[in-house]
Design an enzyme around this catalytic site. Structure first.
Site, PDB file in Angstrom:
ATOM      1  N   HIS A   1      35.201  45.773  33.266  1.00 53.09           N
ATOM      2  CA  HIS A   1      36.199  45.407  34.283  1.00 53.09           C
ATOM      3  C   HIS A   1      37.626  45.766  33.910  1.00 53.09           C
ATOM      4  O   HIS A   1      38.563  45.329  34.583  1.00 53.09           O
ATOM      5  CB  HIS A   1      36.173  43.901  34.554  1.00 53.09           C
ATOM      6  CG  HIS A   1      34.905  43.397  35.147  1.00 53.09           C
ATOM      7  ND1 HIS A   1      34.719  43.242  36.504  1.00 53.09           N
ATOM      8  CD2 HIS A   1      33.749  43.005  34.577  1.00 53.09           C
ATOM      9  CE1 HIS A   1      33.513  42.758  36.740  1.00 53.09           C
ATOM     10  NE2 HIS A   1      32.902  42.609  35.578  1.00 53.09           N
TER      11      HIS A   1
ATOM     12  N   LYS B   1      48.353  36.823  42.997  1.00 51.53           N
ATOM     13  CA  LYS B   1      47.362  37.229  42.003  1.00 51.53           C
ATOM     14  C   LYS B   1      47.880  36.733  40.663  1.00 51.53           C
ATOM     15  O   LYS B   1      49.003  36.211  40.595  1.00 51.53           O
ATOM     16  CB  LYS B   1      47.156  38.748  41.969  1.00 51.53           C
ATOM     17  CG  LYS B   1      48.445  39.572  41.941  1.00 51.53           C
ATOM     18  CD  LYS B   1      48.156  41.056  42.022  1.00 51.53           C
ATOM     19  CE  LYS B   1      48.072  41.570  43.443  1.00 51.53           C
ATOM     20  NZ  LYS B   1      46.960  42.445  43.699  1.00 51.53           N
ATOM     21  N   ARG B   2      47.079  36.879  39.587  1.00 52.59           N
ATOM     22  CA  ARG B   2      47.590  36.476  38.285  1.00 52.59           C
ATOM     23  C   ARG B   2      48.894  37.220  37.984  1.00 52.59           C
ATOM     24  O   ARG B   2      49.065  38.371  38.399  1.00 52.59           O
ATOM     25  CB  ARG B   2      46.552  36.777  37.201  1.00 52.59           C
ATOM     26  CG  ARG B   2      45.378  35.839  37.236  1.00 52.59           C
ATOM     27  CD  ARG B   2      45.805  34.401  36.990  1.00 52.59           C
ATOM     28  NE  ARG B   2      46.218  34.196  35.632  1.00 52.59           N
ATOM     29  CZ  ARG B   2      45.544  33.498  34.724  1.00 52.59           C
ATOM     30  NH1 ARG B   2      44.413  32.908  35.051  1.00 52.59           N
ATOM     31  NH2 ARG B   2      45.995  33.360  33.496  1.00 52.59           N
TER      32      ARG B   2
ATOM     33  N   LYS C   1      50.520  44.232  36.783  1.00 49.76           N
ATOM     34  CA  LYS C   1      50.396  44.041  38.235  1.00 49.76           C
ATOM     35  C   LYS C   1      51.770  44.142  38.920  1.00 49.76           C
ATOM     36  O   LYS C   1      51.875  44.207  40.130  1.00 49.76           O
ATOM     37  CB  LYS C   1      49.763  42.683  38.535  1.00 49.76           C
ATOM     38  CG  LYS C   1      48.306  42.571  38.054  1.00 49.76           C
ATOM     39  CD  LYS C   1      47.706  41.217  38.403  1.00 49.76           C
ATOM     40  CE  LYS C   1      46.348  40.964  37.779  1.00 49.76           C
ATOM     41  NZ  LYS C   1      45.228  41.574  38.515  1.00 49.76           N
TER      42      LYS C   1
ATOM     43  N   THR D   1      40.505  42.890  44.148  1.00 51.62           N
ATOM     44  CA  THR D   1      39.641  42.492  45.269  1.00 51.62           C
ATOM     45  C   THR D   1      40.453  41.776  46.340  1.00 51.62           C
ATOM     46  O   THR D   1      40.027  41.700  47.491  1.00 51.62           O
ATOM     47  CB  THR D   1      38.489  41.578  44.791  1.00 51.62           C
ATOM     48  OG1 THR D   1      39.008  40.672  43.835  1.00 51.62           O
ATOM     49  CG2 THR D   1      37.371  42.386  44.166  1.00 51.62           C
TER      50      THR D   1
ATOM     51  N   LYS E   1      40.497  41.454  50.705  1.00 51.38           N
ATOM     52  CA  LYS E   1      40.591  40.217  51.503  1.00 51.38           C
ATOM     53  C   LYS E   1      41.718  40.313  52.529  1.00 51.38           C
ATOM     54  O   LYS E   1      41.573  39.895  53.677  1.00 51.38           O
ATOM     55  CB  LYS E   1      40.846  39.010  50.588  1.00 51.38           C
ATOM     56  CG  LYS E   1      39.678  38.701  49.700  1.00 51.38           C
ATOM     57  CD  LYS E   1      40.016  37.748  48.563  1.00 51.38           C
ATOM     58  CE  LYS E   1      38.956  37.875  47.475  1.00 51.38           C
ATOM     59  NZ  LYS E   1      39.347  37.302  46.187  1.00 51.38           N
TER      60      LYS E   1
HETATM   61  O1  9GP Z   1      41.495  43.336  36.284  1.00 52.16           O
HETATM   62  C1  9GP Z   1      40.222  43.443  36.851  1.00 52.16           C
HETATM   63  C2  9GP Z   1      40.324  43.534  38.370  1.00 52.16           C
HETATM   64  O2  9GP Z   1      40.996  44.720  38.717  1.00 52.16           O
HETATM   65  C3  9GP Z   1      38.948  43.526  38.987  1.00 52.16           C
HETATM   66  O3  9GP Z   1      39.038  43.501  40.383  1.00 52.16           O
HETATM   67  C4  9GP Z   1      38.182  42.316  38.496  1.00 52.16           C
HETATM   68  C5  9GP Z   1      36.770  42.289  39.021  1.00 52.16           C
HETATM   69  O4  9GP Z   1      36.116  43.472  38.716  1.00 52.16           O
HETATM   70  O5  9GP Z   1      38.111  42.312  37.070  1.00 52.16           O
HETATM   71  C6  9GP Z   1      39.373  42.243  36.442  1.00 52.16           C
HETATM   72  N1  9GP Z   1      39.179  42.289  35.012  1.00 52.16           N
HETATM   73  C7  9GP Z   1      39.288  41.217  34.219  1.00 52.16           C
HETATM   74  O6  9GP Z   1      39.589  40.125  34.621  1.00 52.16           O
HETATM   75  C8  9GP Z   1      39.055  41.381  32.749  1.00 52.16           C
HETATM   76  O7  9GP Z   1      38.286  42.427  32.401  1.00 52.16           O
END
Ligand code: 9GP
Length: 831
Positions: free
Chosen positions: A374, A567-568, A573, A678, A682
């Site tokens: 991820h 978002k975080r 970001k 994601t 949304k």
């Molecule tokens: O930072 C990614 C995010 O872009 C992605 O949508 C999400 C689900 O796949 O994973 C996040 N990754 C993490 O939180 C750590 O690997």
């Protein structure tokens, strides 16, 4: 299937099966029964919390009946099952989702009204199940919803944290973390005190030789902690399939406390073991995209994967099949590297406990696991010090070394001339101290590795996992672009829009086949439809404006353009880019004459998100947003033209209010850093447009909705390296408009300039790693295009409708079908 009740007595069970309610009257009876018996309350003291509790219990009873049947069906049919191992499940609230999925929300609404309650108020009583940080945990929750909806036999396995992600308070503009006591009352879980597993830590390895000359290793001594299962039913939408999420909680083995110590008066240490054991599942680590090698975290990981594997193996053994059938019966997906120890644990069980040969065992292991990556961010890639693994899991370290040895032998054979490749791909990094590279272990131990968006999957193949593509060939590496569940993120969050869409798409079938949204496209030009669409957006903005007023005291005009970034908080970001842009807008407005100002479009810039408690820079960004808000929101000259809001404690249930109310949302990470994202999906699904960089899933969203329906800006991923190099080794000039923003901050317009020195310094003098200055001009220009487009409301709404019509691809149902076909090789169990 063995049953504990003998055949002759089963008739009585059959006759007395609980009857699930299926209408308003049945629902009311259940609520009153729960209020008066389970909760021991009455008409005299039934408040909204009691109404919520009783409603949840009524629905839980219903789900559990389906859950039981689903489990029996899956056991009986004995088809292949999927196990999704995730350290995070960001579920949010369960009640609304349960009511919608079983199709009884209207009945519950009417029933509650008759009993004296408004359903919205009742739903609001529920505490979010916030067992996750951000996208990774929410993706796991969407996947569970899709797995159940599509009738896949699947279980989630996670940890039952006593404290989920902290609650964020904003005090004097700063983030303050408060513990999240979410388990106070949780009707959605079933403790299974009879399902426990003893988990071993520390100790030593004994080697002995058997009569046939074979050496066997056994792991002995150390400490035992007990894992107790808690089951959470996961209802599918419009199907009786109700899957299981099993969360493990830690407990001292051997009782509550040490009586001997207690009796001798040593009260403190009599409970010490218990407290130490319970610490393992006590807290969720609050870092998103950042790993810090803490011993407790490694303990959590092993505790959870060992308990889950024990459970999986126990279930498999009941089927009396041969071991080589294991991968035909079981697929285990590793959500990121957090569960990678499962690979080692299964190999240990097979060779040490079950006595299989190494190669036979390893074949089973690699055919069972799949690994999802991820992130490419180096700070998020897990590595554990060899010494720590040795201390905590001595036998596992030996197995890791053996896995590595056999792997490197095959690499050496295949690449005899490349000496350096062994160093590069070794699971053990020869650093000081030596580290176990978890991502490499996950690749070596899985049969498929996937990224979560096309660009991301290309990037991992070309960069961090390049050598492994050479070694294994490109077939092992694949892409499954992320998705979201339209049940929660459209039907639940935006009921009016869901209804309106249903009128044009032939009912609610689109919630199970999101491609049916394409029927909307031909209505994008329809005036009445556009008007209805716009009315719903406005109503959603009014709802958010009320939330803003209630929580921040600031009045915002729902007719203004709502610009959202939730978002975080993370430098990659780039919330800092956003707030610098807001300051630029403010300065531009201030420089105008009152007449000019009158012609400007009103905006509300809305921010939200948590910063990891130890991430100082992220906290400074929150502070700057609040400091800018304090000035701008009180500037009478500016009035409604610009408002800056920071929404406290962003979580899933708040996202359900925020997403439907956005006009434009910001997905503006430095190209090549956001694996997928994601929330972008949304927002578009809720009829908002997005401004974004060519990063993560934004690229595929553009492909689907068309370039004219998205506002893209900024440098491309392929340019990032050169730009960074130029910053460090060439001359780095800051964008002139951005420099003006910096000077204004330094003048003290937004409070003590010193507070923001590091943020400015990161751009001006420390290499601008996230390319804030490089992208600033195009960001501002693109926002001008947004303003211009928004003025033409007819066209804007048409863009929104067209975009929604083209979002079918981004359902998590599509993801699950892809995983099922390409990675797990499992079939749905038709009900
Ligand atoms: O930072 C990614 C995010 O872009 C992605 O949508 C999400 C689900 O796949 O994973 C996040 N990754 C993490 O939180 C750590 O690997």
């Amino acid at each position: 299937v063995e049953a504990s009740i003998p055949e002759p007595q089963r008739d009585a069970w059959q006759r007395n099966q609980p009857r699930s309610f299926s209408d308003k009257n049945g629902f009311e009876q259940e609520v009153v029964r729960h209020v008066e018996t389970t909760l021991a309350r009455s008409v005299f003291n039934c408040d909204e919390i009691a109404a919520y509790s009783a409603t949840s219990l009524a629905f839980r009873d219903r789900l559990i009946t389906d859950w039981n049947k689903t489990q029996q069906r899956q056991t009986y049919r004995d088809t292949k099952r999927v196990y999704y191992l995730s350290l995070e499940f960001l579920m949010g609230r369960a009640l609304d989702n349960a009511m919608l999925n079983v199709g009884l929300k209207d009945a519950a609404k009417d029933g509650l009204q008759e009993l004296g309650f408004r359903i919205e108020d009742v739903i609001k009583q529920e505490h979010d199940a916030a067992l996750g940080n951000g996208g990774l945990g929410r993706l796991a929750a969407c996947f569970l919803d899709s797995l159940a909806t599509l009738n896949f036999p699947a279980w989630g396995y996670g940890l039952r944290y006593r404290y989920g992600i902290f609650k964020q308070e904003i005090i004097d503009g700063y983030q303050v973390e408060v513990p999240d006591y979410w388990l106070d009352f949780n009707p959605w879980e079933f403790p299974r005190h009879d399902v426990t597993v003893d988990i071993q830590f520390f100790g030593h390895v004994n080697k002995s030789t058997k009569a046939d000359g074979k050496t066997i290793s056994s792991w002995e001594g150390g400490e035992i902690v007990q894992a107790v299962a808690y089951d959470v039913p996961i209802p599918g939408y419009a199907t009786p399939t109700t899957n299981n999420l099993r969360l493990w909680s830690s407990k001292a083995s051997g009782g509550e406390f040490d009586f001997q110590k207690f009796n001798s008066g040593d009260y403190e240490s009599s409970v010490a073991d218990q407290q130490r054991a319970e610490t393992i599942s006590a807290v969720l680590y609050p870092n998103d995209n950042l790993e810090r090698g803490k011993e407790l975290r490694l303990k959590q990981q092993y505790f959870w994967v060992a308990a889950s594997l024990y459970d999986i193996v126990r279930r498999f053994k009941k089927s009396k099949r041969s071991w080589k059938e294991f991968p035909d019966q079981i697929a285990i997906q590793l959500n990121d590297t957090h569960p990678t120890l499962a690979i080692v644990e299964l190999q240990r069980i097979l060779i040490d406990v079950e006595g299989l040969e190494w190669d036979v065992a390893w074949n089973i292991v690699t055919n069972t696991f799949g690994y999802t990556n991820h992130t490419v961010l180096p700070e998020a890639l897990e590595k554990w010090p060899v010494g720590l693994v040795q201390h905590l899991l001595p036998r596992h370290l030996q197995i890791i070394y053996d896995i590595n040895l056999f792997f490197l032998q095959t690499v050496e054979k295949a690449f005899p001339k490349d000496r350096d490749i062994l160093r590069r791909v070794s699971i053990i990094e020869e650093s000081q101290p030596k580290m176990v590279r978890m991502a490499y272990l996950a690749i070596v131990g899985s049969h498929k590795v996937n990224g979560v968006a096309e660009l991301h999957s290309d990037l991992i193949r070309a960069t961090i996992f390049k050598d492994f593509v050479e070694i294994y060939g490109s077939d092992k590496f694949t892409n499954v672009t992320n998705g979201i569940t339209p049940r929660r993120w459209l039907h639940q969050a935006n009921p009016r829009l869901s209804e309106l869409i249903a009128t044009k798409c032939g009912g609610h079938g689109f919630l199970k086949d999101l491609t049916l949204l394409n029927k909307l496209e031909k209505h994008a030009g329809d005036k009445d439809f556009r008007r209805e669409w716009a009315e719903i957006k406005y109503a959603n903005k009014v709802r958010l404006a009320k939330h803003i007023k209630d929580t921040t005291g600031v009045t915002v005009n729902p007719a203004a353009l709502f610009d959202v970034q939730v978002k975080r908080i993370h430098e990659y970001k780039r919330q800092q880019l956003n707030i610098f842009g807001v300051i630029h807008r403010y300065l531009t407005l201030k420089a105008m004459t009152p007449e000019e100002r009158k012609k400007q479009l009103a905006r509300v810039s809305i921010f939200g998100g948590k910063a990891a408690p130890g991430y100082w820079m992220a906290k400074q960004i929150i502070h700057l947003v609040n400091s800018v808000g304090a000035v701008v929101n009180n500037d009478e000259e500016i009035g409604d033209l610009l408002k800056v809001i920071f929404l406290e404690d962003y979580n899933v249930s708040k996202a359900e209010i925020i997403c439907p109310a956005s006009d434009i949302s910001e997905h503006i990470s430095t190209a090549g850093t956001e694996a997928s994202g994601t929330s972008n999906m949304k927002f578009v699904l809720n009829g908002g447009l997005i401004i974004g960089t060519c990063d993560g899933a934004n690229i595929e969203i553009t492909r689907e909705v068309g370039e004219s329906n998205i506002f893209l800006f900024g440098n491309l991923a392929e340019d990032v390296e050169d730009l960074r190099h130029a910053h460090t080794y060439g001359s780095h000039s800051i964008d002139a408009d951005l420099e003006k923003v910096f000077l204004e901050i330094e003048k003290g317009t937004f409070g003590t300039p010193h507070d923001f020195g590091a943020m400015i310094g990161a751009v001006r003098s420390h290499g601008d790693y996230y390319l804030v200055s490089d992208d600033f001009h195009s960001y501002i220009e693109t926002h001008h295009l947004v303003d211009a487009a928004y003025r033409n409301q007819d066209e804007w709404i048409a863009k929104c409708i067209t975009s929604v019509a083209r979002m079918g691809f981004f359902t998590s149902d599509r993801c699950i079908n892809e995983y099922a076909e390409e990675i797990w090789n499992v079939e749905p169990l038709v009900v």
